[in-house]
Design a protein around this motif. Structure first.
Motif, PDB file in Angstrom:
ATOM      1  N   GLN A 153      24.453  27.386  39.188  1.00 23.03           N
ATOM      2  CA  GLN A 153      23.721  26.645  38.160  1.00 23.03           C
ATOM      3  C   GLN A 153      24.641  26.008  37.121  1.00 23.03           C
ATOM      4  O   GLN A 153      24.167  25.457  36.132  1.00 23.03           O
ATOM      5  CB  GLN A 153      22.709  27.577  37.487  1.00 23.03           C
ATOM      6  N   GLY A 154      25.951  26.095  37.356  1.00 20.64           N
ATOM      7  CA  GLY A 154      26.910  25.404  36.502  1.00 20.64           C
ATOM      8  C   GLY A 154      27.512  26.233  35.394  1.00 20.64           C
ATOM      9  O   GLY A 154      28.259  25.707  34.562  1.00 20.64           O
ATOM     10  N   HIS A 155      27.217  27.543  35.359  1.00 21.42           N
ATOM     11  CA  HIS A 155      27.781  28.413  34.335  1.00 21.42           C
ATOM     12  C   HIS A 155      29.146  28.954  34.761  1.00 21.42           C
ATOM     13  O   HIS A 155      29.570  28.775  35.907  1.00 21.42           O
ATOM     14  CB  HIS A 155      26.819  29.575  34.051  1.00 21.42           C
ATOM     15  N   ARG A 156      29.798  29.632  33.819  1.00 19.74           N
ATOM     16  CA  ARG A 156      31.095  30.268  34.077  1.00 19.74           C
ATOM     17  C   ARG A 156      30.914  31.784  33.971  1.00 19.74           C
ATOM     18  O   ARG A 156      31.138  32.368  32.902  1.00 19.74           O
ATOM     19  CB  ARG A 156      32.132  29.773  33.068  1.00 19.74           C
ATOM     20  N   PRO A 157      30.501  32.443  35.064  1.00 14.59           N
ATOM     21  CA  PRO A 157      30.263  33.874  34.989  1.00 14.59           C
ATOM     22  C   PRO A 157      31.548  34.694  35.042  1.00 14.59           C
ATOM     23  O   PRO A 157      32.531  34.308  35.684  1.00 14.59           O
ATOM     24  CB  PRO A 157      29.402  34.146  36.229  1.00 14.59           C
ATOM     25  N   VAL A 158      31.508  35.826  34.364  1.00 11.77           N
ATOM     26  CA  VAL A 158      32.546  36.852  34.456  1.00 11.77           C
ATOM     27  C   VAL A 158      31.824  38.150  34.795  1.00 11.77           C
ATOM     28  O   VAL A 158      30.883  38.534  34.088  1.00 11.77           O
ATOM     29  CB  VAL A 158      33.315  37.004  33.132  1.00 11.77           C
ATOM     30  N   GLY A 159      32.234  38.811  35.864  1.00  8.62           N
ATOM     31  CA  GLY A 159      31.569  40.034  36.283  1.00  8.62           C
ATOM     32  C   GLY A 159      32.404  41.267  36.003  1.00  8.62           C
ATOM     33  O   GLY A 159      33.622  41.255  36.178  1.00  8.62           O
ATOM     34  N   VAL A 160      31.745  42.325  35.552  1.00  6.60           N
ATOM     35  CA  VAL A 160      32.396  43.617  35.319  1.00  6.60           C
ATOM     36  C   VAL A 160      31.567  44.695  36.009  1.00  6.60           C
ATOM     37  O   VAL A 160      30.341  44.734  35.840  1.00  6.60           O
ATOM     38  CB  VAL A 160      32.517  43.936  33.818  1.00  6.60           C
ATOM     39  N   ASP A 161      32.240  45.550  36.771  1.00  6.36           N
ATOM     40  CA  ASP A 161      31.553  46.682  37.399  1.00  6.36           C
ATOM     41  C   ASP A 161      32.546  47.829  37.539  1.00  6.36           C
ATOM     42  O   ASP A 161      33.742  47.607  37.760  1.00  6.36           O
ATOM     43  CB  ASP A 161      30.994  46.299  38.769  1.00  6.36           C
ATOM     44  N   LEU A 162      32.032  49.037  37.427  1.00  2.00           N
ATOM     45  CA  LEU A 162      32.880  50.222  37.492  1.00  2.00           C
ATOM     46  C   LEU A 162      33.345  50.529  38.919  1.00  2.00           C
ATOM     47  O   LEU A 162      34.357  51.208  39.106  1.00  2.00           O
ATOM     48  CB  LEU A 162      32.101  51.418  36.933  1.00  2.00           C
ATOM     49  N   ALA A 163      32.616  50.042  39.911  1.00  2.00           N
ATOM     50  CA  ALA A 163      32.879  50.393  41.304  1.00  2.00           C
ATOM     51  C   ALA A 163      33.790  49.353  41.978  1.00  2.00           C
ATOM     52  O   ALA A 163      33.376  48.209  42.164  1.00  2.00           O
ATOM     53  CB  ALA A 163      31.569  50.505  42.072  1.00  2.00           C
ATOM     54  N   PRO A 164      34.999  49.732  42.355  1.00  2.00           N
ATOM     55  CA  PRO A 164      35.927  48.760  42.957  1.00  2.00           C
ATOM     56  C   PRO A 164      35.392  48.082  44.214  1.00  2.00           C
ATOM     57  O   PRO A 164      35.632  46.884  44.426  1.00  2.00           O
ATOM     58  CB  PRO A 164      37.167  49.608  43.270  1.00  2.00           C
ATOM     59  N   LEU A 165      34.672  48.812  45.056  1.00  2.00           N
ATOM     60  CA  LEU A 165      34.182  48.200  46.292  1.00  2.00           C
ATOM     61  C   LEU A 165      33.059  47.205  46.016  1.00  2.00           C
ATOM     62  O   LEU A 165      32.903  46.228  46.756  1.00  2.00           O
ATOM     63  CB  LEU A 165      33.716  49.281  47.268  1.00  2.00           C
ATOM     64  N   MET A 166      32.291  47.428  44.966  1.00  2.00           N
ATOM     65  CA  MET A 166      31.313  46.423  44.551  1.00  2.00           C
ATOM     66  C   MET A 166      32.020  45.152  44.103  1.00  2.00           C
ATOM     67  O   MET A 166      31.619  44.034  44.462  1.00  2.00           O
ATOM     68  CB  MET A 166      30.441  46.973  43.416  1.00  2.00           C
ATOM     69  N   ILE A 167      33.083  45.311  43.329  1.00  2.00           N
ATOM     70  CA  ILE A 167      33.827  44.143  42.855  1.00  2.00           C
ATOM     71  C   ILE A 167      34.484  43.398  44.020  1.00  2.00           C
ATOM     72  O   ILE A 167      34.533  42.160  44.028  1.00  2.00           O
ATOM     73  CB  ILE A 167      34.868  44.569  41.797  1.00  2.00           C
ATOM     74  N   GLU A 168      34.964  44.115  45.013  1.00  2.00           N
ATOM     75  CA  GLU A 168      35.504  43.443  46.210  1.00  2.00           C
ATOM     76  C   GLU A 168      34.458  42.541  46.833  1.00  2.00           C
ATOM     77  O   GLU A 168      34.745  41.397  47.225  1.00  2.00           O
ATOM     78  CB  GLU A 168      35.973  44.482  47.228  1.00  2.00           C
ATOM     79  N   GLN A 169      33.250  43.061  46.962  1.00  2.00           N
ATOM     80  CA  GLN A 169      32.165  42.261  47.544  1.00  2.00           C
ATOM     81  C   GLN A 169      31.869  41.043  46.668  1.00  2.00           C
ATOM     82  O   GLN A 169      31.642  39.941  47.172  1.00  2.00           O
ATOM     83  CB  GLN A 169      30.911  43.131  47.672  1.00  2.00           C
ATOM     84  N   ALA A 170      31.848  41.249  45.363  1.00  2.00           N
ATOM     85  CA  ALA A 170      31.545  40.154  44.448  1.00  2.00           C
ATOM     86  C   ALA A 170      32.607  39.059  44.528  1.00  2.00           C
ATOM     87  O   ALA A 170      32.280  37.862  44.580  1.00  2.00           O
ATOM     88  CB  ALA A 170      31.428  40.681  43.014  1.00  2.00           C
ATOM     89  N   ARG A 171      33.867  39.463  44.541  1.00  2.00           N
ATOM     90  CA  ARG A 171      34.935  38.465  44.640  1.00  2.00           C
ATOM     91  C   ARG A 171      34.813  37.665  45.924  1.00  2.00           C
ATOM     92  O   ARG A 171      34.957  36.433  45.940  1.00  2.00           O
ATOM     93  CB  ARG A 171      36.293  39.160  44.583  1.00  2.00           C
ATOM     94  N   ARG A 172      34.545  38.376  47.021  1.00  2.00           N
ATOM     95  CA  ARG A 172      34.424  37.706  48.313  1.00  2.00           C
ATOM     96  C   ARG A 172      33.255  36.728  48.307  1.00  2.00           C
ATOM     97  O   ARG A 172      33.362  35.589  48.781  1.00  2.00           O
ATOM     98  CB  ARG A 172      34.244  38.744  49.420  1.00  2.00           C
ATOM     99  N   LYS A 173      32.142  37.160  47.741  1.00  2.00           N
ATOM    100  CA  LYS A 173      30.932  36.332  47.714  1.00  2.00           C
ATOM    101  C   LYS A 173      31.163  35.042  46.930  1.00  2.00           C
ATOM    102  O   LYS A 173      30.809  33.942  47.387  1.00  2.00           O
ATOM    103  CB  LYS A 173      29.788  37.140  47.096  1.00  2.00           C
ATOM    104  N   LEU A 174      31.764  35.167  45.751  1.00  2.00           N
ATOM    105  CA  LEU A 174      32.015  33.977  44.924  1.00  2.00           C
ATOM    106  C   LEU A 174      33.049  33.074  45.564  1.00  2.00           C
ATOM    107  O   LEU A 174      32.905  31.841  45.578  1.00  2.00           O
ATOM    108  CB  LEU A 174      32.448  34.402  43.522  1.00  2.00           C
TER     109      LEU A 174
END
Length: 219
Positions: free
Chosen positions: A68-89
């Motif tokens: 939608q044109g925003h600049r998101p920054v994601g924070v999560d305590l779980a490293p494997l969740m963040i791996e998935q998020a990085r891959r998805k983006l």
């Protein structure tokens, strides 16, 4: 509380591979995703905005924000969740910061000033949710907004959730938080707020019987 943090991270890491199978987690169903897109558009400021997605999980909402044109920054305590998020983006063609950290006290590397902060079903996991709310509001720019997607899940009574993580007995909002209680916590901290019920089955991929809502608060 390192022991609690490690236990919580391990709990969510164990779910990372299957997390997106839930309709409202992965947003793989076009109809479910479309409803969340509409809601996020109504809650967020005009794009482009700097948005901190706390407890971002696998990054599904961050991806919608980026689309939608925003600049998101994601924070999560779980490293494997963040791996998935990085891959998805990344696979969608977006460069967004997705970082491991305590969402209740976001690390400075995530940023210190935002137009909006978003969290979904996060507050119940925190040992001190009211202090977290104060910290989050301190990260908002003047006129910024805090968007909290929350609920109180009838099937999640505290005595049934002791297996969640070490220290779960000290999490005061275990099982979710009623809208009235969250509003009471927020009113002294914000200029104005509104509560929006989220009972549409299309949001969750199934009918829901418990309390679900969003609070949009402005500073």
């Amino acid at each position: 509380m390192p022991e609690i943090s490690a236990s919580v991270a391990a709990f969510w890491d164990a779910l990372a591979a299957s997390f997106d199978e839930e309709a409202d987690h992965g947003l793989r169903d076009p109809g479910v995703k479309a409803v969340w897109e509409e809601r996020l558009r109504s809650w967020m400021p005009s794009s482009p905005a700097d948005v901190l997605d706390l407890g971002c999980g696998t990054g599904s909402l961050s991806l919608v924000l980026a689309e939608q044109g925003h600049r998101p920054v994601g924070v999560d305590l779980a490293p494997l969740m963040i791996e998935q998020a990085r891959r998805k983006l990344t696979e969608a063609g977006f460069e967004a910061v997705m970082t491991v950290g305590d969402a209740s006290d976001p690390p400075a590397r995530a940023g210190t000033s935002f137009d909006a902060i978003l969290s979904r079903h996060l507050l119940w996991t925190l040992p001190d949710p009211q202090e977290a709310l104060r910290r989050w509001i301190g990260l908002l720019r003047p006129g910024g907004r805090l968007v909290l997607v929350e609920g109180r899940w009838a099937s999640a009574e505290p005595d049934e959730d002791q297996s969640y993580a070490v220290g779960s007995e000290v999490m005061p909002w275990m099982g979710g938080v009623e809208a009235e209680r969250l509003v009471q916590a927020l009113r002294p901290l914000v200029r104005t707020l509104r509560v929006e019920p989220l009972l549409d089955a299309a949001l969750w991929g199934r009918p829901v019987q418990d309390e679900r809502y969003a609070v949009v608060a402005f500073v």
